[in-house]
Scaffold this motif. Structure first.
Motif, PDB file in Angstrom:
ATOM      1  N   PHE A  46      46.788  40.391  44.041  1.00 50.22           N
ATOM      2  CA  PHE A  46      48.132  40.257  44.601  1.00 50.22           C
ATOM      3  C   PHE A  46      48.998  39.270  43.829  1.00 50.22           C
ATOM      4  CE2 PHE A  46      45.521  41.937  48.022  1.00 50.22           C
ATOM      5  CZ  PHE A  46      46.241  43.074  48.313  1.00 50.22           C
ATOM      6  N   LYS A  47      48.410  38.488  42.944  1.00 52.50           N
ATOM      7  CA  LYS A  47      49.178  37.558  42.107  1.00 52.50           C
ATOM      8  C   LYS A  47      49.477  38.137  40.729  1.00 52.50           C
ATOM      9  CE  LYS A  47      47.489  33.441  44.360  1.00 52.50           C
ATOM     10  NZ  LYS A  47      46.940  32.112  44.211  1.00 52.50           N
ATOM     11  N   MET A  48      48.869  39.273  40.407  1.00 45.76           N
ATOM     12  CA  MET A  48      49.036  39.877  39.082  1.00 45.76           C
ATOM     13  C   MET A  48      50.412  40.528  38.947  1.00 45.76           C
ATOM     14  SD  MET A  48      45.449  41.890  38.522  1.00 45.76           S
ATOM     15  CE  MET A  48      43.878  41.073  38.670  1.00 45.76           C
ATOM     16  N   ASP A  49      50.861  40.645  37.693  1.00 47.36           N
ATOM     17  CA  ASP A  49      52.051  41.427  37.414  1.00 47.36           C
ATOM     18  C   ASP A  49      51.697  42.913  37.475  1.00 47.36           C
ATOM     19  OD1 ASP A  49      50.543  41.434  34.953  1.00 47.36           O
ATOM     20  OD2 ASP A  49      52.354  42.107  33.932  1.00 47.36           O
ATOM     21  N   GLY A  55      46.220  48.030  34.987  1.00 49.22           N
ATOM     22  CA  GLY A  55      44.994  47.973  34.198  1.00 49.22           C
ATOM     23  C   GLY A  55      43.782  47.633  35.040  1.00 49.22           C
ATOM     24  N   PHE A  56      43.967  46.727  35.990  1.00 45.22           N
ATOM     25  CA  PHE A  56      42.876  46.339  36.875  1.00 45.22           C
ATOM     26  C   PHE A  56      42.398  47.534  37.696  1.00 45.22           C
ATOM     27  CE2 PHE A  56      41.287  44.767  40.942  1.00 45.22           C
ATOM     28  CZ  PHE A  56      40.313  43.879  40.527  1.00 45.22           C
ATOM     29  N   ASN A 116      48.605  41.028  26.582  1.00 44.34           N
ATOM     30  CA  ASN A 116      47.148  40.916  26.499  1.00 44.34           C
ATOM     31  C   ASN A 116      46.538  40.233  27.726  1.00 44.34           C
ATOM     32  OD1 ASN A 116      48.238  38.421  25.667  1.00 44.34           O
ATOM     33  ND2 ASN A 116      46.340  37.905  24.634  1.00 44.34           N
ATOM     34  N   ILE A 117      47.336  39.725  28.629  1.00 44.06           N
ATOM     35  CA  ILE A 117      46.797  39.126  29.853  1.00 44.06           C
ATOM     36  C   ILE A 117      45.997  40.158  30.641  1.00 44.06           C
ATOM     37  CG2 ILE A 117      47.400  38.086  32.085  1.00 44.06           C
ATOM     38  CD1 ILE A 117      47.650  36.154  29.690  1.00 44.06           C
ATOM     39  N   VAL A 118      46.418  41.415  30.627  1.00 48.24           N
ATOM     40  CA  VAL A 118      45.692  42.451  31.369  1.00 48.24           C
ATOM     41  C   VAL A 118      44.270  42.611  30.825  1.00 48.24           C
ATOM     42  CG1 VAL A 118      46.576  44.407  30.032  1.00 48.24           C
ATOM     43  CG2 VAL A 118      45.805  44.773  32.349  1.00 48.24           C
TER      44      VAL A 118
END
Length: 183
Positions: A46-49, A55-56, A116-118
């Protein structure tokens, strides 16, 4: 290279190995619906963009068939591609610094201004210590994607990869075509 699993996600549907998953939501709400119905054990979601959420979800759907997969591993790579980088969050971050009289940079948004954070989110979740790469291309280029993934298998360590196309223009316009590939 052999494809073990594949997933395609658009704002209207989710397809896993040729099977349509039952959903009722569309757009950004679709990702949350799939998370709650099929995963629901990683509150950081829930904190991800939006790009990281996409991707998750794609990686979780691919990996669920592996059973107890949360063991440290150096032989799996995460290699993703798109054409828009992290533009969705770049725009949100730009809004926090746009006006000098209301200048309030958001560190939470800034973190997600790198595509690249994903790959890092996927690697952290699954304990992967192999290659993690995110490439931005002008357009979807199957030959370039295949050549890049094949090259990753030449290192002597990599035995499998989560790879594919992961693009997100905004919370309601996205596309994922992601594969679990083995050497």
């Amino acid at each position: 290279m052999t494809t073990r699993q594949w997933v395609k996600i658009t704002p209207e549907r989710v397809e896993l190995n040729g099977e349509m998953l039952a959903t009722t939501a569309q757009g950004a709400a679709l990702l949350t619906e799939i998370y709650r119905a099929r995963i629901n054990d990683y509150p950081k979601f829930f904190k991800m963009d939006e790009l990281s959420k996409l991707g998750f979800i794609a990686s979780e759907l691919l990996l669920q068939a592996e059973g107890d997969r949360h063991q440290d591993s150096e032989d799996r790579a995460v290699i993703l591609f798109n054409r828009s980088g992290s533009v969705t969050n770049d725009r949100k971050y730009q809004d926090t610094i746009q006006r000098p009289d209301d200048y309030f940079p958001s560190p939470a948004l800034f973190v997600y201004t790198l595509p690249n954070i994903v790959t890092g989110e996927i690697a952290i979740r699954n304990g992967y210590y192999g290659e993690t790469s995110f490439y931005v291309l002008d357009a979807y280029d199957e030959a370039a994607i295949r050549a890049t993934v094949e090259a990753s298998f030449l290192d002597g360590t990599t035995q499998s990869a989560i790879c594919g196309w992961l693009d997100c223009d905004d919370p309601d316009h996205f596309e994922a075509s992601v594969y679990l590939i083995e050497k």
